[in-house]
Design a protein around this motif. Sequence first.
Motif, mmCIF file in Angstrom:
data_model
loop_
_atom_site.group_PDB
_atom_site.id
_atom_site.type_symbol
_atom_site.label_atom_id
_atom_site.label_comp_id
_atom_site.label_asym_id
_atom_site.label_seq_id
_atom_site.Cartn_x
_atom_site.Cartn_y
_atom_site.Cartn_z
ATOM 1 N N THR A 157 -6.224 6.233 1.044
ATOM 2 C CA THR A 157 -6.911 6.206 -0.248
ATOM 3 C C THR A 157 -6.605 4.914 -0.985
ATOM 4 O OG1 THR A 157 -6.808 8.613 -0.419
ATOM 5 C CG2 THR A 157 -7.152 7.392 -2.458
ATOM 6 N N VAL A 158 -5.333 4.475 -0.927
ATOM 7 C CA VAL A 158 -4.940 3.221 -1.583
ATOM 8 C C VAL A 158 -5.664 2.043 -0.952
ATOM 9 C CG1 VAL A 158 -3.025 1.657 -2.072
ATOM 10 C CG2 VAL A 158 -2.682 4.134 -2.241
ATOM 11 N N THR A 159 -5.730 2.017 0.365
ATOM 12 C CA THR A 159 -6.392 0.910 1.055
ATOM 13 C C THR A 159 -7.846 0.765 0.614
ATOM 14 O OG1 THR A 159 -4.966 1.141 3.001
ATOM 15 C CG2 THR A 159 -7.070 0.016 3.316
ATOM 16 N N THR A 160 -8.534 1.888 0.512
ATOM 17 C CA THR A 160 -9.926 1.853 0.057
ATOM 18 C C THR A 160 -10.019 1.286 -1.356
ATOM 19 O OG1 THR A 160 -10.521 3.754 1.427
ATOM 20 C CG2 THR A 160 -11.970 3.253 -0.426
ATOM 21 N N MET A 161 -9.127 1.740 -2.242
ATOM 22 C CA MET A 161 -9.154 1.246 -3.615
ATOM 23 C C MET A 161 -8.789 -0.232 -3.681
ATOM 24 S SD MET A 161 -9.704 1.574 -6.804
ATOM 25 C CE MET A 161 -9.923 3.347 -7.114
ATOM 26 N N MET A 162 -7.856 -0.693 -2.856
ATOM 27 C CA MET A 162 -7.479 -2.102 -2.862
ATOM 28 C C MET A 162 -8.683 -2.983 -2.518
ATOM 29 S SD MET A 162 -4.388 -2.168 -3.928
ATOM 30 C CE MET A 162 -4.871 -0.697 -4.858
ATOM 31 N N ARG A 163 -9.484 -2.524 -1.574
ATOM 32 C CA ARG A 163 -10.690 -3.288 -1.227
ATOM 33 C C ARG A 163 -11.646 -3.338 -2.414
ATOM 34 N NH1 ARG A 163 -10.503 -0.196 3.941
ATOM 35 N NH2 ARG A 163 -9.548 -1.554 5.529
ATOM 36 N N ASN A 164 -11.785 -2.213 -3.109
ATOM 37 C CA ASN A 164 -12.674 -2.169 -4.270
ATOM 38 C C ASN A 164 -12.176 -3.088 -5.391
ATOM 39 O OD1 ASN A 164 -14.277 -0.264 -2.974
ATOM 40 N ND2 ASN A 164 -13.291 1.492 -3.981
ATOM 41 N N VAL A 175 0.839 -1.203 0.000
ATOM 42 C CA VAL A 175 0.000 0.000 0.000
ATOM 43 C C VAL A 175 0.874 1.254 0.000
ATOM 44 C CG1 VAL A 175 -1.566 1.373 1.444
ATOM 45 C CG2 VAL A 175 -2.036 -1.056 1.047
ATOM 46 N N GLY A 176 1.932 1.230 0.817
ATOM 47 C CA GLY A 176 2.815 2.384 0.892
ATOM 48 C C GLY A 176 3.496 2.699 -0.428
ATOM 49 N N ARG A 177 3.996 1.659 -1.119
ATOM 50 C CA ARG A 177 4.688 1.880 -2.395
ATOM 51 C C ARG A 177 3.714 2.364 -3.467
ATOM 52 N NH1 ARG A 177 7.465 3.376 -4.394
ATOM 53 N NH2 ARG A 177 8.550 2.087 -5.919
ATOM 54 N N ILE A 178 2.503 1.832 -3.469
ATOM 55 C CA ILE A 178 1.506 2.290 -4.441
ATOM 56 C C ILE A 178 1.155 3.751 -4.179
ATOM 57 C CG2 ILE A 178 -0.854 1.959 -5.279
ATOM 58 C CD1 ILE A 178 -0.501 -1.031 -4.526
ATOM 59 N N ALA A 179 1.045 4.116 -2.907
ATOM 60 C CA ALA A 179 0.766 5.509 -2.551
ATOM 61 C C ALA A 179 1.872 6.427 -3.071
ATOM 62 C CB ALA A 179 0.631 5.646 -1.039
ATOM 63 N N GLU A 180 3.135 5.990 -2.952
ATOM 64 C CA GLU A 180 4.261 6.775 -3.468
ATOM 65 C C GLU A 180 4.187 6.898 -4.980
ATOM 66 O OE1 GLU A 180 7.991 5.202 -2.198
ATOM 67 O OE2 GLU A 180 7.422 5.152 -0.089
ATOM 68 N N GLU A 181 3.878 5.804 -5.658
ATOM 69 C CA GLU A 181 3.812 5.796 -7.120
ATOM 70 C C GLU A 181 2.767 6.774 -7.644
ATOM 71 O OE1 GLU A 181 4.959 3.506 -9.976
ATOM 72 O OE2 GLU A 181 6.724 3.633 -8.693
ATOM 73 N N LEU A 182 1.631 6.821 -6.984
ATOM 74 C CA LEU A 182 0.502 7.605 -7.480
ATOM 75 C C LEU A 182 0.346 8.960 -6.803
ATOM 76 C CD1 LEU A 182 -2.134 4.731 -7.813
ATOM 77 C CD2 LEU A 182 -0.758 5.766 -9.627
ATOM 78 N N GLY A 183 1.126 9.213 -5.756
ATOM 79 C CA GLY A 183 1.043 10.499 -5.076
ATOM 80 C C GLY A 183 -0.247 10.693 -4.306
ATOM 81 N N VAL A 184 -0.715 9.618 -3.672
ATOM 82 C CA VAL A 184 -1.942 9.684 -2.878
ATOM 83 C C VAL A 184 -1.636 9.174 -1.474
ATOM 84 C CG1 VAL A 184 -3.446 9.407 -4.882
ATOM 85 C CG2 VAL A 184 -2.669 7.377 -3.640
#
Length: 218
Positions: A38-45, A25-34
Amino acid sequence: MATSTVENYLKAILHLQEGDEVPTVGRIAEELGVTPGTVTTMMRNLSDEGLIDYIPRKGLKLRSSGRAAALRVVRRHRLIELFLVEVMKLDWSEVHEEAEILEHVVSTRLVDRMDEMLGHPTHDPHGDPIPGKDGKLPATSLQALSSAEPGEYRIVRVSDEDSNLLEWLDGKGLQIGESVMLLRPDAVAGMLELKRRSGGTVHLGDAAADSIFVEIIS
């Protein structure tokens, strides 16, 4: 049809997996600048949609459907980049951001027409492999110039994420396919010296060398 936001998340996860990183989640947040939340919510979706396997605080990975969707976006992006360079005559340092926008709006029909006009290319202007219509991504075995031993190499790929680096390489005459001799690096100064087969030498730092990928010339 996936939204642009979903496509960006899937592409980010694929990018991390293909780079041999664990897509946390942390690395994805860095990649997308969020934010991580927010990433955690999207991962669930994405998990609910069957696109990823996700176990909170343990890990996540693309499922076959998610990987296929991500590769379709990558295919559009890289074909658009090549079209902008070859047909529209834009510089290779200008096309990444344009493709980031266009990859979400062009139709499959238009992308297939670009592919046909370009002669069904296998790589984009920066040397990245273009996934085929069958969803297969050509295998590559490259190494970053920063980790290479002294010897003769061919430049095969350059990261398209730093337009300043691409402009700098243009100014030095270093292009995809260029053959160079890597001399012994200066580890203390963090500098590499390249001797071009066509003549002249180029000095570059480790940060730039991290973004240049080569294959050895045997």
